[in-house]
Motif scaffolding. Structure first.
Motif, short mmCIF file in Angstrom:
data_model
loop_
_atom_site.label_atom_id
_atom_site.label_comp_id
_atom_site.label_asym_id
_atom_site.label_seq_id
_atom_site.Cartn_x
_atom_site.Cartn_y
_atom_site.Cartn_z
N ALA A 136 0.76 -1.04 0.06
CA ALA A 136 0.06 0.09 -0.07
C ALA A 136 0.94 1.06 -0.02
O ALA A 136 0.44 2.17 -0.84
CB ALA A 136 -1.15 0.18 1.35
N ILE A 137 1.98 1.08 0.74
CA ILE A 137 2.78 2.25 0.77
C ILE A 137 3.60 2.62 -0.62
O ILE A 137 3.43 3.58 -1.16
CB ILE A 137 3.75 1.86 1.78
CG1 ILE A 137 3.32 2.23 3.26
CG2 ILE A 137 5.09 3.07 1.55
CD1 ILE A 137 4.25 1.78 4.43
N GLU A 138 3.91 1.47 -0.99
CA GLU A 138 4.37 1.51 -2.43
C GLU A 138 3.47 2.09 -3.50
O GLU A 138 3.81 2.88 -4.40
CB GLU A 138 5.06 0.17 -2.92
CG GLU A 138 5.84 0.10 -4.21
CD GLU A 138 7.07 0.96 -4.28
OE1 GLU A 138 7.56 1.33 -5.47
OE2 GLU A 138 7.37 1.50 -3.36
N ARG A 139 2.16 1.52 -3.58
CA ARG A 139 1.26 2.23 -4.42
C ARG A 139 1.29 3.83 -4.36
O ARG A 139 0.97 4.39 -5.43
CB ARG A 139 -0.24 1.37 -4.35
CG ARG A 139 -0.17 0.03 -4.89
CD ARG A 139 -1.66 -0.58 -4.92
NE ARG A 139 -2.34 -0.58 -3.53
CZ ARG A 139 -2.04 -1.53 -2.71
NH1 ARG A 139 -1.20 -2.41 -3.20
NH2 ARG A 139 -2.48 -1.79 -1.25
N THR A 140 1.12 4.21 -3.09
CA THR A 140 0.98 5.64 -2.83
C THR A 140 2.14 6.37 -3.32
O THR A 140 2.09 7.19 -3.97
CB THR A 140 0.75 5.77 -1.27
OG1 THR A 140 -0.48 5.10 -0.90
CG2 THR A 140 0.70 7.16 -0.96
N ARG A 141 3.24 5.60 -3.13
CA ARG A 141 4.74 6.46 -3.61
C ARG A 141 4.75 6.35 -4.92
O ARG A 141 5.04 7.63 -5.46
CB ARG A 141 5.85 5.51 -2.84
CG ARG A 141 7.16 6.30 -3.07
CD ARG A 141 8.29 5.35 -2.57
NE ARG A 141 8.58 4.21 -4.06
CZ ARG A 141 8.70 4.39 -5.12
NH1 ARG A 141 9.15 5.73 -5.51
NH2 ARG A 141 8.87 3.41 -5.94
N LEU A 142 4.24 5.60 -5.62
CA LEU A 142 4.51 5.51 -7.18
C LEU A 142 3.62 6.90 -7.48
O LEU A 142 3.99 7.44 -8.44
CB LEU A 142 4.04 4.13 -7.62
CG LEU A 142 5.08 3.21 -7.65
CD1 LEU A 142 4.42 1.66 -8.08
CD2 LEU A 142 6.19 3.50 -8.29
N ALA A 143 2.15 6.66 -7.04
CA ALA A 143 1.22 7.78 -7.73
C ALA A 143 1.63 9.06 -7.37
O ALA A 143 1.60 10.11 -8.19
CB ALA A 143 -0.09 7.63 -7.09
N VAL A 144 2.03 9.49 -6.05
CA VAL A 144 2.55 10.93 -5.84
C VAL A 144 3.98 10.93 -6.58
O VAL A 144 4.26 12.17 -6.82
CB VAL A 144 2.74 10.87 -4.30
CG1 VAL A 144 3.42 12.23 -3.96
CG2 VAL A 144 1.58 10.80 -3.50
N GLY A 145 4.80 10.04 -6.65
CA GLY A 145 6.14 10.23 -7.44
C GLY A 145 6.02 10.40 -8.85
O GLY A 145 6.73 11.49 -9.33
N ARG A 146 4.75 10.01 -9.43
CA ARG A 146 4.56 10.17 -10.93
C ARG A 146 4.23 11.48 -11.07
O ARG A 146 4.56 12.33 -11.92
CB ARG A 146 3.41 9.27 -11.46
CG ARG A 146 3.55 8.83 -12.74
CD ARG A 146 2.69 7.60 -12.96
NE ARG A 146 1.38 7.47 -12.25
CZ ARG A 146 1.22 6.47 -11.53
NH1 ARG A 146 2.16 5.52 -11.31
NH2 ARG A 146 0.11 6.30 -10.76
N TYR A 147 3.21 12.08 -10.11
CA TYR A 147 2.82 13.57 -10.00
C TYR A 147 3.90 14.58 -9.87
O TYR A 147 4.00 15.52 -10.47
CB TYR A 147 1.83 13.68 -9.16
CG TYR A 147 1.12 14.90 -8.86
CD1 TYR A 147 0.13 15.46 -9.94
CD2 TYR A 147 1.52 15.84 -8.15
CE1 TYR A 147 -0.60 16.44 -10.05
CE2 TYR A 147 0.95 17.26 -7.93
CZ TYR A 147 0.01 17.51 -9.24
OH TYR A 147 -0.72 18.74 -9.18
N ALA A 148 4.77 14.15 -8.87
CA ALA A 148 5.88 15.12 -8.93
C ALA A 148 6.98 15.17 -9.81
O ALA A 148 7.25 16.17 -10.28
CB ALA A 148 6.86 14.51 -7.61
N SER A 149 7.13 14.13 -10.60
CA SER A 149 8.01 14.03 -11.66
C SER A 149 7.28 15.14 -12.90
O SER A 149 8.12 15.70 -13.51
CB SER A 149 8.36 12.54 -12.25
OG SER A 149 9.06 12.14 -11.40
N ALA A 150 6.05 14.85 -12.91
CA ALA A 150 5.47 15.41 -14.18
C ALA A 150 5.39 16.94 -13.79
O ALA A 150 5.63 17.97 -14.83
CB ALA A 150 3.99 15.10 -14.36
N TRP A 151 5.17 17.44 -12.50
CA TRP A 151 5.22 18.62 -12.26
C TRP A 151 6.60 19.32 -12.32
O TRP A 151 6.90 20.34 -12.79
CB TRP A 151 4.89 18.96 -10.71
CG TRP A 151 4.24 20.24 -10.26
CD1 TRP A 151 4.30 21.17 -10.99
CD2 TRP A 151 3.92 20.63 -8.86
NE1 TRP A 151 3.97 22.48 -10.13
CE2 TRP A 151 3.68 21.90 -8.89
CE3 TRP A 151 3.78 19.70 -7.76
CZ2 TRP A 151 3.06 22.77 -7.75
CZ3 TRP A 151 3.17 20.58 -6.60
CH2 TRP A 151 3.06 21.89 -6.64
#
Length: 140
Positions: free
Chosen positions: A13-28
């Motif tokens: 669950a932590i990894e799923r959250t990290r991936l979603a937030v990380g994808r957003y951070a990279s795009a930003w």
């Protein structure tokens, strides 16, 4: 064995959250607006605090993106840094620094953006500003 399984589920669950937030951070960071928009769930809700005309809960991806566009229009905001990316099994967060400009005034604002994730996409965001009164003045 149950403890091991629950720990594996917790870490997943932590990894799923990290991936979603990380994808957003990279795009930003890349300034990729299409990729940013693709990170939001269709049922995304933005919780914008303060005492300004944009404060409140904005339900639906289109409504939330409209408010975020208006924040940018009013403040000419620019991302200066993503200070930290955090993830837990239920929430993820970005600690960011942005620059606001309006009517000849500028300010650096530190903001904590807390996200819920559903289906690998950002489904909810709560925006906490270090100096809410300053942000309210820029958004007035």
């Amino acid at each position: 064995m149950a403890n091991n399984r629950s720990e594996i589920e917790h870490q997943a669950a932590i990894e799923r959250t990290r991936l979603a937030v990380g994808r957003y951070a990279s795009a930003w960071l890349a300034g990729d607006r299409s990729a940013l928009a693709a990170c939001y769930h269709d049922d995304f809700t933005l919780h914008y605090f303060g005492r300004n005309p944009l404060a409140g809960d904005h339900a639906g991806k289109a409504a939330a993106l409209g408010v975020l566009a208006e924040v940018t229009r009013r403040t000419n905001r620019r991302l200066l840094a993503i200070v930290d990316v955090m993830a837990g099994p239920e929430r993820g967060a970005l600690l960011v620094r942005e620059r606001f400009e309006r009517d000849g005034k500028t300010a650096e604002v530190e903001r904590l953006l807390v996200y819920a994730v559903h289906d690998g996409l950002l489904s909810e965001c709560w925006v906490y500003d270090q100096d809410q009164a300053q942000v309210d003045a820029f958004l007035a």
